[in-house]
Motif scaffolding. Structure first.
Motif, PDB file in Angstrom:
ATOM      1  N   VAL A   1       3.156 -14.834   1.142  1.00  0.00           N
ATOM      2  CA  VAL A   1       3.109 -14.980   2.595  1.00  0.00           C
ATOM      3  C   VAL A   1       1.690 -15.295   3.049  1.00  0.00           C
ATOM      4  O   VAL A   1       1.457 -16.174   3.879  1.00  0.00           O
ATOM      5  CB  VAL A   1       3.624 -13.695   3.285  1.00  0.00           C
ATOM      6  N   LEU A   2       0.717 -14.567   2.500  1.00  0.00           N
ATOM      7  CA  LEU A   2      -0.678 -14.787   2.873  1.00  0.00           C
ATOM      8  C   LEU A   2      -1.145 -16.198   2.579  1.00  0.00           C
ATOM      9  O   LEU A   2      -1.860 -16.819   3.375  1.00  0.00           O
ATOM     10  CB  LEU A   2      -1.568 -13.774   2.149  1.00  0.00           C
ATOM     11  N   ASN A   3      -0.732 -16.737   1.443  1.00  0.00           N
ATOM     12  CA  ASN A   3      -1.123 -18.102   1.109  1.00  0.00           C
ATOM     13  C   ASN A   3      -0.447 -19.119   2.025  1.00  0.00           C
ATOM     14  O   ASN A   3      -1.040 -20.127   2.403  1.00  0.00           O
ATOM     15  CB  ASN A   3      -0.818 -18.407  -0.357  1.00  0.00           C
ATOM     16  N   GLU A   4       0.792 -18.850   2.407  1.00  0.00           N
ATOM     17  CA  GLU A   4       1.474 -19.728   3.362  1.00  0.00           C
ATOM     18  C   GLU A   4       0.769 -19.681   4.722  1.00  0.00           C
ATOM     19  O   GLU A   4       0.580 -20.711   5.386  1.00  0.00           O
ATOM     20  CB  GLU A   4       2.935 -19.312   3.504  1.00  0.00           C
ATOM     21  N   VAL A   5       0.395 -18.466   5.127  1.00  0.00           N
ATOM     22  CA  VAL A   5      -0.319 -18.310   6.392  1.00  0.00           C
ATOM     23  C   VAL A   5      -1.661 -19.027   6.336  1.00  0.00           C
ATOM     24  O   VAL A   5      -2.063 -19.712   7.283  1.00  0.00           O
ATOM     25  CB  VAL A   5      -0.519 -16.814   6.721  1.00  0.00           C
TER      26      VAL A   5
ATOM     27  N   GLU B   1      -2.445 -21.613   4.647  1.00  0.00           N
ATOM     28  CA  GLU B   1      -2.213 -23.056   4.754  1.00  0.00           C
ATOM     29  C   GLU B   1      -1.905 -23.444   6.192  1.00  0.00           C
ATOM     30  O   GLU B   1      -2.369 -24.478   6.689  1.00  0.00           O
ATOM     31  CB  GLU B   1      -1.068 -23.472   3.833  1.00  0.00           C
ATOM     32  N   ARG B   2      -1.155 -22.606   6.901  1.00  0.00           N
ATOM     33  CA  ARG B   2      -0.864 -22.886   8.305  1.00  0.00           C
ATOM     34  C   ARG B   2      -2.143 -22.833   9.141  1.00  0.00           C
ATOM     35  O   ARG B   2      -2.306 -23.603  10.095  1.00  0.00           O
ATOM     36  CB  ARG B   2       0.176 -21.894   8.849  1.00  0.00           C
TER      37      ARG B   2
ATOM     38  N   GLY C   1      -6.139 -25.692  12.191  1.00  0.00           N
ATOM     39  CA  GLY C   1      -7.531 -26.083  12.374  1.00  0.00           C
ATOM     40  C   GLY C   1      -7.672 -27.562  12.672  1.00  0.00           C
ATOM     41  O   GLY C   1      -8.515 -27.973  13.478  1.00  0.00           O
ATOM     42  N   LYS C   2      -6.850 -28.379  12.019  1.00  0.00           N
ATOM     43  CA  LYS C   2      -6.891 -29.817  12.278  1.00  0.00           C
ATOM     44  C   LYS C   2      -6.578 -30.125  13.738  1.00  0.00           C
ATOM     45  O   LYS C   2      -7.193 -31.008  14.354  1.00  0.00           O
ATOM     46  CB  LYS C   2      -5.879 -30.542  11.390  1.00  0.00           C
ATOM     47  N   VAL C   3      -5.613 -29.390  14.309  1.00  0.00           N
ATOM     48  CA  VAL C   3      -5.238 -29.609  15.707  1.00  0.00           C
ATOM     49  C   VAL C   3      -6.425 -29.315  16.620  1.00  0.00           C
ATOM     50  O   VAL C   3      -6.727 -30.071  17.547  1.00  0.00           O
ATOM     51  CB  VAL C   3      -4.025 -28.723  16.087  1.00  0.00           C
TER      52      VAL C   3
ATOM     53  N   ARG D   1      -1.875 -18.927  20.807  1.00  0.00           N
ATOM     54  CA  ARG D   1      -0.750 -18.178  20.221  1.00  0.00           C
ATOM     55  C   ARG D   1      -0.460 -18.621  18.789  1.00  0.00           C
ATOM     56  O   ARG D   1       0.059 -17.849  17.988  1.00  0.00           O
ATOM     57  CB  ARG D   1       0.497 -18.328  21.093  1.00  0.00           C
ATOM     58  N   LYS D   2      -0.815 -19.849  18.469  1.00  0.00           N
ATOM     59  CA  LYS D   2      -0.628 -20.325  17.095  1.00  0.00           C
ATOM     60  C   LYS D   2      -1.822 -19.988  16.213  1.00  0.00           C
ATOM     61  O   LYS D   2      -1.772 -20.197  15.005  1.00  0.00           O
ATOM     62  CB  LYS D   2      -0.386 -21.843  17.096  1.00  0.00           C
ATOM     63  N   GLY D   3      -2.879 -19.485  16.822  1.00  0.00           N
ATOM     64  CA  GLY D   3      -4.023 -19.033  16.037  1.00  0.00           C
ATOM     65  C   GLY D   3      -5.266 -19.867  16.238  1.00  0.00           C
ATOM     66  O   GLY D   3      -5.214 -21.100  16.228  1.00  0.00           O
TER      67      GLY D   3
END
Length: 431
Positions: free
Chosen positions: A88-92, A94-95, A100-102, A148-150
């Protein structure tokens, strides 16, 4: 290159910071847009003798996803979990990179500080007021969704200072304000400084920097200086955890100090950290009523068990989840807290119960309820899932609604505290 060390009888192997390797199908790659977390992804090994240490990755089939592992998170905390937690942490992670690109794309198109001031559109006669208002509204909506998305970790300090109002608060005093306070308080001893000195070694003692002389000295200065800035608050246990995490994020003492100031003076309810904790007692009563409205089945079940939600929720509200929830998830909650206010604490606290509704309804002992909630919070490594439940499943709660609930609860809390004080005075008189 692999680096090995021994800790608590368990052998670990960690990738050096320069190597960027993810688990399983998440291949290593370079991010060309400038966003790249400086810390390694989660790389762990099993608890095996030193001579037989074996690296565990998600591509290795495991008989049980509960296989215990330890790993270091983005902010230097050593966490304990299982293989599922690591995946889960690795998926997070990556998200976070994708998010960050956004942010970087928006900075490129709108300007580096687009969220600090509204976009101004010009026409032949000057500034269009209607366009200014519309643009400001559009930026506000965009920013709320983005936060909200971080917030990318590298932008977090700048964004927090802006959206929280901390930068504006700092601008009202001389630039030397923090340094002047340090000099003015040096060597002074008060009840607050004595309690701070007592709590420093107990504040995240497993964190390498916070447990160092440098880290403790830095944390002490922030807490002591604030205790003199606001003598009504002084110092309250719980603030040490909040200030410690602020230091890890903000990197400088002065920035951490101003974030702490804006939290206590503008974001959170008044009197939450004063001597009698009246504000905290109010929040607990408001939370109990909201639980009954938003999660009626759970509330009724817990009431039948005579379970007091403040047994778990007091620490959540005083430490702003920093002591109960993994740091990266806590900071995602703080992203929203600094932008949307204290109502976020209620959303998230309610989400803990909502996420484990069926398990809680099967519990029949107070100890079972506490264990379910503690296990849940300690393993909340997916902030997106938590925030989805907090805002989508819990539903809307406006700041005005929370304020009305507080005003309704304040008289009962003050009467209860007054009665408690009278009882204490009578005991002292009888002595």
């Amino acid at each position: 290159m692999m680096r090995s060390f021994l800790s608590s009888g368990i052998h670990y192997q960690l990738l050096e910071d320069g190597e960027d390797r993810m688990f399983g199908a998440q291949a290593q790659r370079q991010v060309s847009d400038g966003f790249a977390p400086t810390r390694r992804p989660y790389w762990i090994t099993s608890a095996t003798p030193r001579s037989r240490a074996t690296t565990i990755t998600s591509s290795i089939p495991m008989k049980s996803s509960t296989f215990p592992v330890k790993f270091e998170d983005l902010y230097g905390f050593t966490a304990e979990g299982n293989i599922d937690d690591v995946n889960v942490l690795n998926e997070v992670r990556e998200r976070v990179r994708e998010q960050g690109k956004v942010w970087w794309d928006l900075e490129a198109s709108k300007g580096a500080n687009w969220y600090l001031q509204p976009q101004i559109s010009w026409n032949g006669e000057g500034i269009s007021v209607a366009s200014l208002k519309l643009s400001k509204l559009a930026n506000t909506i965009t920013l709320k969704r983005l936060i909200r998305k971080g917030i990318p970790p590298v932008l977090r300090p700048k964004v927090w200072l802006s959206v929280s109002g901390a930068a504006k608060k700092r601008s009202t005093v001389p630039e030397s304000y923090y340094d002047d306070l340090i000099r003015a308080t040096e060597g002074k001893i008060t009840a607050a400084t004595r309690q701070i000195d007592h709590d420093l070694p107990r504040t995240f003692p497993s964190h390498p920097w916070l447990d160092s002389p440098e880290g403790q000295a830095s944390l002490r200065r922030v807490l002591v200086v604030y205790s003199f800035r606001d003598s009504d608050v002084g110092y309250c246990q719980g603030l040490n955890y909040v200030a410690a995490l602020l230091l890890l994020v903000m990197k400088t003492e002065e920035d951490a100090f101003w974030l702490l100031a804006v939290l206590l003076e503008n974001v959170l309810v008044n009197d939450c950290y004063t001597d009698n904790l009246s504000g905290c007692h109010v929040e607990q009563r408001v939370f109990r009523d909201l639980l009954a409205k938003k999660c009626p089945r759970i509330a009724a079940h817990l009431e039948a068990m005579e379970f007091d939600v403040s047994l778990v929720a007091t620490e959540w509200f005083l430490c702003l989840f920093s002591k109960s929830v993994p740091s990266e998830t806590t900071l995602r909650v703080w992203d929203v807290l600094f932008n949307e206010g204290a109502k976020v604490l209620f959303h998230v606290a309610l989400a803990f119960f909502k996420m484990k509704e069926e398990e809680l309804l099967q519990a029949h002992q107070i100890g079972e309820v506490i264990d379910i909630l503690q296990t849940t919070t300690h393993h909340l490594y997916d902030p997106d899932e938590l925030l989805r439940v907090a805002f989508e499943k819990i539903g809307s709660m406006t700041t005005n609604t929370i304020t009305k609930e507080r005003k309704k609860q304040e008289p009962a809390v003050m009467a209860e505290l007054d009665q408690r004080l009278r009882r204490l005075n009578m005991l002292k008189t009888n002595e």
